[in-house]
Scaffold this motif. Sequence first.
Motif, mmCIF file in Angstrom:
data_model
loop_
_atom_site.group_PDB
_atom_site.id
_atom_site.type_symbol
_atom_site.label_atom_id
_atom_site.label_comp_id
_atom_site.label_asym_id
_atom_site.label_seq_id
_atom_site.Cartn_x
_atom_site.Cartn_y
_atom_site.Cartn_z
ATOM 1 N N ILE A 64 -48.608 -10.959 2.119
ATOM 2 C CA ILE A 64 -48.375 -11.551 3.443
ATOM 3 C C ILE A 64 -47.102 -12.403 3.424
ATOM 4 O O ILE A 64 -46.303 -12.366 4.366
ATOM 5 C CB ILE A 64 -49.590 -12.395 3.886
ATOM 6 N N ALA A 65 -46.884 -13.161 2.351
ATOM 7 C CA ALA A 65 -45.703 -14.024 2.251
ATOM 8 C C ALA A 65 -44.408 -13.204 2.244
ATOM 9 O O ALA A 65 -43.427 -13.575 2.898
ATOM 10 C CB ALA A 65 -45.789 -14.890 1.004
ATOM 11 N N VAL A 66 -44.407 -12.086 1.528
ATOM 12 C CA VAL A 66 -43.214 -11.235 1.493
ATOM 13 C C VAL A 66 -42.967 -10.605 2.863
ATOM 14 O O VAL A 66 -41.819 -10.513 3.314
ATOM 15 C CB VAL A 66 -43.345 -10.160 0.384
ATOM 16 N N VAL A 67 -44.032 -10.207 3.544
ATOM 17 C CA VAL A 67 -43.888 -9.636 4.888
ATOM 18 C C VAL A 67 -43.299 -10.669 5.837
ATOM 19 O O VAL A 67 -42.355 -10.381 6.583
ATOM 20 C CB VAL A 67 -45.250 -9.116 5.410
ATOM 21 N N ILE A 68 -43.829 -11.889 5.796
ATOM 22 C CA ILE A 68 -43.318 -12.951 6.671
ATOM 23 C C ILE A 68 -41.867 -13.268 6.327
ATOM 24 O O ILE A 68 -41.036 -13.497 7.216
ATOM 25 C CB ILE A 68 -44.215 -14.204 6.566
ATOM 26 N N MET A 69 -41.546 -13.247 5.044
ATOM 27 C CA MET A 69 -40.173 -13.520 4.608
ATOM 28 C C MET A 69 -39.198 -12.492 5.183
ATOM 29 O O MET A 69 -38.103 -12.848 5.634
ATOM 30 C CB MET A 69 -40.130 -13.510 3.088
ATOM 31 N N CYS A 70 -39.590 -11.229 5.189
ATOM 32 C CA CYS A 70 -38.726 -10.183 5.752
ATOM 33 C C CYS A 70 -38.582 -10.348 7.262
ATOM 34 O O CYS A 70 -37.480 -10.186 7.801
ATOM 35 C CB CYS A 70 -39.294 -8.803 5.431
ATOM 36 N N PHE A 71 -39.684 -10.659 7.940
ATOM 37 C CA PHE A 71 -39.630 -10.805 9.397
ATOM 38 C C PHE A 71 -38.827 -12.032 9.824
ATOM 39 O O PHE A 71 -38.075 -11.985 10.784
ATOM 40 C CB PHE A 71 -41.030 -10.854 9.997
ATOM 41 N N VAL A 72 -38.982 -13.150 9.108
ATOM 42 C CA VAL A 72 -38.253 -14.370 9.445
ATOM 43 C C VAL A 72 -36.757 -14.195 9.165
ATOM 44 O O VAL A 72 -35.914 -14.745 9.879
ATOM 45 C CB VAL A 72 -38.848 -15.572 8.673
ATOM 46 N N ASN A 73 -36.431 -13.412 8.157
ATOM 47 C CA ASN A 73 -35.034 -13.199 7.793
ATOM 48 C C ASN A 73 -34.254 -12.479 8.900
ATOM 49 O O ASN A 73 -33.034 -12.571 8.942
ATOM 50 C CB ASN A 73 -34.950 -12.427 6.482
ATOM 51 N N ILE A 74 -34.934 -11.795 9.768
ATOM 52 C CA ILE A 74 -34.263 -11.121 10.883
ATOM 53 C C ILE A 74 -33.548 -12.144 11.757
ATOM 54 O O ILE A 74 -32.461 -11.882 12.283
ATOM 55 C CB ILE A 74 -35.284 -10.310 11.712
ATOM 56 N N PHE A 75 -34.111 -13.328 11.900
ATOM 57 C CA PHE A 75 -33.571 -14.337 12.805
ATOM 58 C C PHE A 75 -32.520 -15.234 12.162
ATOM 59 O O PHE A 75 -32.074 -16.192 12.778
ATOM 60 C CB PHE A 75 -34.715 -15.171 13.382
ATOM 61 N N ASN A 76 -32.103 -14.934 10.942
ATOM 62 C CA ASN A 76 -31.030 -15.672 10.270
ATOM 63 C C ASN A 76 -29.680 -15.004 10.468
ATOM 64 O O ASN A 76 -28.797 -15.143 9.638
ATOM 65 C CB ASN A 76 -31.316 -15.793 8.770
ATOM 66 N N PHE A 77 -29.499 -14.300 11.560
ATOM 67 C CA PHE A 77 -28.283 -13.502 11.716
ATOM 68 C C PHE A 77 -27.020 -14.340 11.860
ATOM 69 O O PHE A 77 -25.925 -13.857 11.596
ATOM 70 C CB PHE A 77 -28.409 -12.529 12.890
ATOM 71 N N LYS A 78 -27.133 -15.606 12.227
ATOM 72 C CA LYS A 78 -25.945 -16.455 12.336
ATOM 73 C C LYS A 78 -25.509 -16.986 10.977
ATOM 74 O O LYS A 78 -24.378 -17.425 10.828
ATOM 75 C CB LYS A 78 -26.209 -17.618 13.289
ATOM 76 N N LYS A 79 -26.412 -16.946 10.012
ATOM 77 C CA LYS A 79 -26.109 -17.423 8.659
ATOM 78 C C LYS A 79 -26.198 -16.224 7.708
ATOM 79 O O LYS A 79 -27.192 -16.032 7.033
ATOM 80 C CB LYS A 79 -27.102 -18.506 8.257
ATOM 81 N N ARG A 80 -25.125 -15.455 7.683
ATOM 82 C CA ARG A 80 -25.149 -14.193 6.939
ATOM 83 C C ARG A 80 -25.303 -14.387 5.435
ATOM 84 O O ARG A 80 -25.957 -13.597 4.773
ATOM 85 C CB ARG A 80 -23.895 -13.380 7.264
ATOM 86 N N THR A 81 -24.700 -15.430 4.866
ATOM 87 C CA THR A 81 -24.841 -15.625 3.419
ATOM 88 C C THR A 81 -26.281 -15.979 3.052
ATOM 89 O O THR A 81 -26.801 -15.480 2.053
ATOM 90 C CB THR A 81 -23.882 -16.732 2.919
#
Length: 152
Positions: A64-81
């Motif tokens: 579940i933690a890895v799934v949430i990590m992938c989904f939350v990472n979608i919204f980091n598009f302004k911080k590409r690094t």
Amino acid sequence: MIQRIQSIWLLLAGLTICCLLFIPMVTANIGGIEYHIIASGLYQKTGSLTKQVESFLPLFISTIAVVIMCFVNIFNFKKRTIQKRICMASAVLIIGLSFWCSQYAKKIPGGLDTANYSVGMFLPVIAIFFIILAIRGINNDEKLLRSADRLR
């Protein structure tokens, strides 16, 4: 920068890992009783009745933690690094998760000698492939921004 293809790849990686909660990784048929392992535990199926024999709560929480990590990472598009670093961390965690799944697969009755590998064992490899494609998309965005900065 508007998020493009990497959001699709990260979504697909998250969905692929999420499928570990529903798709069996290893199945075995011993004496008419079918056993299968998913991320939440070891299940025994006799006839039409399925019951959980053993619970793998730490593996379930990690999935579940890895799934949430992938989904939350979608919204980091302004911080590409940061997005790229989280993608790399997700790939490492998926490798660890697949190793952990293989350790739990040894708990199937009869051992791995009588077991059949199902589609679930190959899902982490597919998810890592999607994450690599997302990193490639992030790199392409960075190249595009660098070239746009040169034109200004």
